[in-house]
Enzyme design. Structure first.
Site, PDB file in Angstrom:
ATOM      1  CB  CYS A  77      -0.867   0.025   1.260  1.00 47.47           C
ATOM      2  SG  CYS A  77      -1.865  -1.423   1.463  1.00 47.47           S
ATOM      3  NE  ARG A  99       4.356   1.707  -1.439  1.00 48.81           N
ATOM      4  CZ  ARG A  99       5.522   1.081  -1.257  1.00 48.81           C
ATOM      5  NH1 ARG A  99       6.529   1.321  -2.075  1.00 48.81           N
ATOM      6  NH2 ARG A  99       5.684   0.213  -0.290  1.00 48.81           N
ATOM      7  CD1 TRP A 158      -3.262  -4.431  -4.824  1.00 47.51           C
ATOM      8  CD2 TRP A 158      -1.801  -5.627  -3.653  1.00 47.51           C
ATOM      9  NE1 TRP A 158      -3.014  -5.589  -5.522  1.00 47.51           N
ATOM     10  CE2 TRP A 158      -2.134  -6.346  -4.831  1.00 47.51           C
ATOM     11  CE3 TRP A 158      -0.894  -6.189  -2.774  1.00 47.51           C
ATOM     12  CZ2 TRP A 158      -1.586  -7.587  -5.142  1.00 47.51           C
ATOM     13  CZ3 TRP A 158      -0.345  -7.431  -3.093  1.00 47.51           C
ATOM     14  CH2 TRP A 158      -0.701  -8.112  -4.247  1.00 47.51           C
ATOM     15  CG  ASN A 204       2.807  -0.651   3.126  1.00 41.66           C
ATOM     16  OD1 ASN A 204       2.131  -1.607   2.763  1.00 41.66           O
ATOM     17  ND2 ASN A 204       4.023  -0.423   2.678  1.00 41.66           N
ATOM     18  N   GLY A 205       1.478  -2.807   5.491  1.00 44.11           N
ATOM     19  CA  GLY A 205       2.079  -4.028   6.049  1.00 44.11           C
ATOM     20  C   GLY A 205       0.987  -4.983   6.484  1.00 44.11           C
ATOM     21  CD  GLU A 254      10.989  -9.845 -17.666  1.00 48.52           C
ATOM     22  OE1 GLU A 254      10.833 -10.711 -16.779  1.00 48.52           O
ATOM     23  OE2 GLU A 254      10.562  -8.686 -17.554  1.00 48.52           O
ATOM     24  CE  LYS A 258       7.576  -6.823 -17.675  1.00 53.08           C
ATOM     25  NZ  LYS A 258       8.301  -7.659 -16.794  1.00 53.08           N
ATOM     26  CD  GLU A 306       4.386  -7.930 -15.215  1.00 47.14           C
ATOM     27  OE1 GLU A 306       4.057  -7.809 -14.028  1.00 47.14           O
ATOM     28  OE2 GLU A 306       5.555  -7.825 -15.583  1.00 47.14           O
ATOM     29  CG  HIS A 346      10.851 -32.986 -23.593  1.00 43.28           C
ATOM     30  ND1 HIS A 346      11.177 -34.321 -23.699  1.00 43.28           N
ATOM     31  CD2 HIS A 346      11.919 -32.312 -24.044  1.00 43.28           C
ATOM     32  CE1 HIS A 346      12.396 -34.442 -24.183  1.00 43.28           C
ATOM     33  NE2 HIS A 346      12.880 -33.242 -24.397  1.00 43.28           N
ATOM     34  CE  LYS A 360       8.028  -1.191 -10.196  1.00 48.02           C
ATOM     35  NZ  LYS A 360       8.331  -1.845 -11.490  1.00 48.02           N
TER      36      LYS A 360
HETATM   37  C1  AGP Z   1       7.791  -7.638 -12.855  1.00 48.49           C
HETATM   38  O1  AGP Z   1       7.282  -7.064 -14.048  1.00 48.49           O
HETATM   39  C2  AGP Z   1       6.722  -7.829 -11.826  1.00 48.49           C
HETATM   40  N1  AGP Z   1       6.073  -6.599 -11.518  1.00 48.49           N
HETATM   41  C3  AGP Z   1       7.179  -8.610 -10.619  1.00 48.49           C
HETATM   42  O2  AGP Z   1       7.433  -9.923 -11.053  1.00 48.49           O
HETATM   43  C4  AGP Z   1       8.458  -8.121  -9.892  1.00 48.49           C
HETATM   44  O3  AGP Z   1       9.593  -8.341 -10.683  1.00 48.49           O
HETATM   45  C5  AGP Z   1       8.602  -8.928  -8.591  1.00 48.49           C
HETATM   46  O4  AGP Z   1       7.485  -8.661  -7.778  1.00 48.49           O
HETATM   47  C6  AGP Z   1       9.894  -8.625  -7.823  1.00 48.49           C
HETATM   48  O5  AGP Z   1       9.891  -7.276  -7.419  1.00 48.49           O
HETATM   49  P1  AGP Z   1      11.271  -6.641  -6.853  1.00 48.49           P
HETATM   50  O6  AGP Z   1      12.248  -6.680  -7.982  1.00 48.49           O
HETATM   51  O7  AGP Z   1      10.905  -5.274  -6.423  1.00 48.49           O
HETATM   52  O8  AGP Z   1      11.728  -7.512  -5.713  1.00 48.49           O
END
Ligand code: AGP
Length: 597
Positions: A2, A27, A69, A95-96, A470, A474, A477, A493, A592
């Site tokens: 958050c 966040r 969040w 936050n937490g 990756e 991308k 997500e 496989h 994020k």
């Molecule tokens: C990446 O596009 C994602 N948003 C997510 O996988 C991110 O890489 C992951 O949560 C790790 O975050 P960090 O690098 O801040 O630890």
């Protein structure tokens, strides 16, 4: 998870906090709220941060705000922060995760709670301690000592002039202005007002009232105020002339890779790391999540090739719950853009408990993972606002390349000629990315063709297998299309059963040692009626003849192809997401920084 912000000063606090919340939305953004002080007036809403007229809350010089969040309790107005005690005299944003919130509710079973959040137990516990005779500040001190779990909180009381904040396991940074103070989850919330910051450490509590006092909330010991200056301009944190932060950050990569490499590949060593530590390393364990984990896989290829040191790349969320084998000469390398990912932080702490030295790769100065590591090599990517990580990823590769070079020199496995060859190739990477970006229209054109697909398969070999992972991450997500990354040889496989004319297969097919094998894999897909999109080396007519669509990248050293191959895949995912009208910078269900487990 958050975003929280507090302000006290001479400006219109409601508007300062509202603007800060908008910068913190990456966040988390399922609901939000603001409370003013000393006349406690609160507004809370479901959805993304909107507008609120100061008149609605009454003009004030102190306020707190929160963008949520959800972790405990659904997305409702009642569960939105700020939360108060029964009388509405105490206001808290948090936050937490408060892990002992149920026990506190039982302890305060005579209290009527207005929400089903863990957070609401905090103001009620403060109230409880004030009823037993403590003043507000001391009641907060007692409360935070009793909380279990993770928290960054800002608390206000209608009768106290003080803004009290504390942190344990969640980030909190204080901004020092001219006659004003800010406190927030990160600097993006207030960077347009000041770049003078103090990062609170775990276990610290601050009392702000025109002055700033910091203490250890367990012992009461006064702590020094360690002020730093952040060199992020407001522009960096803003979108510029791009439609989305994600696109801006993709286009920043030539600059951010160059910045990250600067001063780190000119000699034999990495300035931030003791050569003796590297020379003594016999094993490396990379711990990370998501995109950062993919960077770790690329780092493995580079480190093992150049330094001949074995590298394990572990999901932090798995590593932390195992009984891992760690020796004294093992180095744990947490990779984290935010520096706050709970699982990666826990993996770091476990590694340290087992006696390993730790070198972290982080993007946020003063973040928890950075501060708890023996050494930290910062990616100099600047604030990454888009939830989908792009520039931080290539900056992580840059740090890992520099680490691999320094390790190879320290271990004596990397001779001068190869070192010079690689540093020359690395220094050329930013310009090569610029070349790719100059042809970004190709990915935009391709997006038109594949935006309506339901599935996609990404395949690569060697150092480009992580780029397949990756690229798939991308796409899924930001566009919500299901996509999987696989080693290209693994296709036979199982995944080959998925091939049909509807599902595109994206190959990373540079001219390297496995090129002929990848060509074969492309043939296998084509023979089954599959559509092939290939990321290939500029001028490669063989792949061009076989693939349905092609995205060219310039030639570079085989170890450095991942820097380049990822860029067209970032662009492809971005443009497909835009065509599908997805919320590119704030994809559904994502945050994020995942600071909860
Ligand atoms: C990446 O596009 C994602 N948003 C997510 O996988 C991110 O890489 C992951 O949560 C790790 O975050 P960090 O690098 O801040 O630890």
């Amino acid at each position: 998870m958050c975003g929280i912000i507090g302000y006290t000063g001479t400006q219109d606090a409601t508007q300062v906090v509202l603007a800060g919340l908008k910068n913190l939305e990456y966040r988390g953004y399922d609901s939000w709220g603001i409370a003013t002080h000393p006349a406690i007036a609160i507004t809370k809403r479901v959805g993304k941060v909107g507008e609120v007229a100061s008149a609605e809350l009454g003009r004030s010089c102190c306020a707190v705000g929160h963008t949520r969040w959800a972790t405990h309790g659904g997305v409702t107005q009642a569960n939105a922060h700020p939360h108060t005690d029964r009388s509405g005299s105490i206001v808290v944003v948090h936050n937490g995760i408060i892990e002992n919130h149920e026990r506190i509710r039982e302890q305060l079973s005579h209290h009527a709670f207005a929400s089903d959040t863990d957070t609401e137990t905090i103001p009620h516990l403060i109230e409880h301690h004030m009823e037993s005779g403590l003043g507000f500040e001391d009641a907060v001190r007692r409360t935070v000592r009793e909380l279990e779990g993770s928290f960054a909180i800002v608390a206000l009381h209608k009768d106290s002039p003080n803004m009290v904040c504390a942190r344990q396991g969640s980030p909190l940074v204080i901004g020092i202005g001219d006659g004003e103070h800010f406190v927030a989850s990160d600097v993006t919330a207030f960077i347009e007002h000041t770049n003078r910051v103090v990062f609170l450490e775990d276990g610290e509590l601050a009392v702000i009232n025109g002055t700033l006092e910091i203490e250890d909330f367990a012992t009461g010991e006064r702590k020094g105020v360690k002020e730093q200056t952040i060199d992020w301009s407001v522009e960096q944190a803003m979108k510029g002339n791009y439609d989305h932060f994600m696109l801006k950050e993709i286009f920043e990569q030539p600059e951010t890779v160059a910045a990250t490499l600067r001063g780190r590949i000119n000699g034999n060593a990495l300035p931030e790391i003791d050569q003796a530590l590297l020379a003594g390393a016999e094993r490396i364990v990379i711990v990370a999540c998501g995109t950062s984990w993919h960077a770790g896989l690329v780092g493995k290829s580079m480190i093992e090739d150049l330094a001949r040191v074995p590298v394990d790349v572990e999901y932090a969320s798995e590593f932390r719950y195992r009984d891992p084998l760690i020796q004294d000469d093992t180095i744990i390398v947490p990779i984290s853009q935010s520096g706050e990912t709970a699982d990666t932080l826990a993996a770091l702490r476990l590694g340290k408990e087992r006696g390993a030295k730790t070198i972290s790769v982080c993007n946020v100065i003063g973040s928890t993972i950075a501060r708890e590591s023996d050494a930290v090599v910062y990616t100099r990517a600047g604030p990454e606002i888009g939830v989908a990580s792009t520039k931080a990823f290539t900056s992580q590769l840059a740090v890992l390349a520099a680490l691999a070079l320094a390790l190879g020199r320290a271990k004596g496995t990397l001779h001068d000629a190869r070192y010079r060859q690689l540093t020359k190739a690395l220094k050329a990477i930013p310009a090569l990315i610029t070349t790719i970006l100059a042809n970004a229209g190709e990915a935009k054109r391709l997006a038109q063709r594949y935006a309506d697909r339901k599935n996609a398969l990404y395949l690569g070999r060697g150092p480009n297998f992580p780029i397949a992972l990756e690229g798939a991450l991308k796409l899924k997500e930001v566009s919500y299309i299901h996509a999987e990354g696989y080693p290209a040889a693994e296709m036979k496989h199982g995944p080959i059963a998925l091939i049909d004319k509807e599902m595109p297969t994206v190959f990373i097919a540079p001219k390297d040692a496995t090129y002929a094998k990848v060509l074969g894999n492309i043939e296998e897909v084509k023979a089954r009626g599959g559509k092939v999109v290939a990321v290939a080396t500029e001028g490669d007519t063989q792949v061009a003849a076989k693939a349905d669509d092609i995205l060219f990248i310039p030639e570079t050293d085989h170890l450095l192809v991942p820097f380049l191959a990822v860029v067209p895949l970032q662009l492809l995912a971005y443009h497909i997401a835009v065509l599908r009208h997805c919320d590119v910078d704030k994809p559904r269900n994502l945050a994020k920084s995942v600071t909860v487990e």
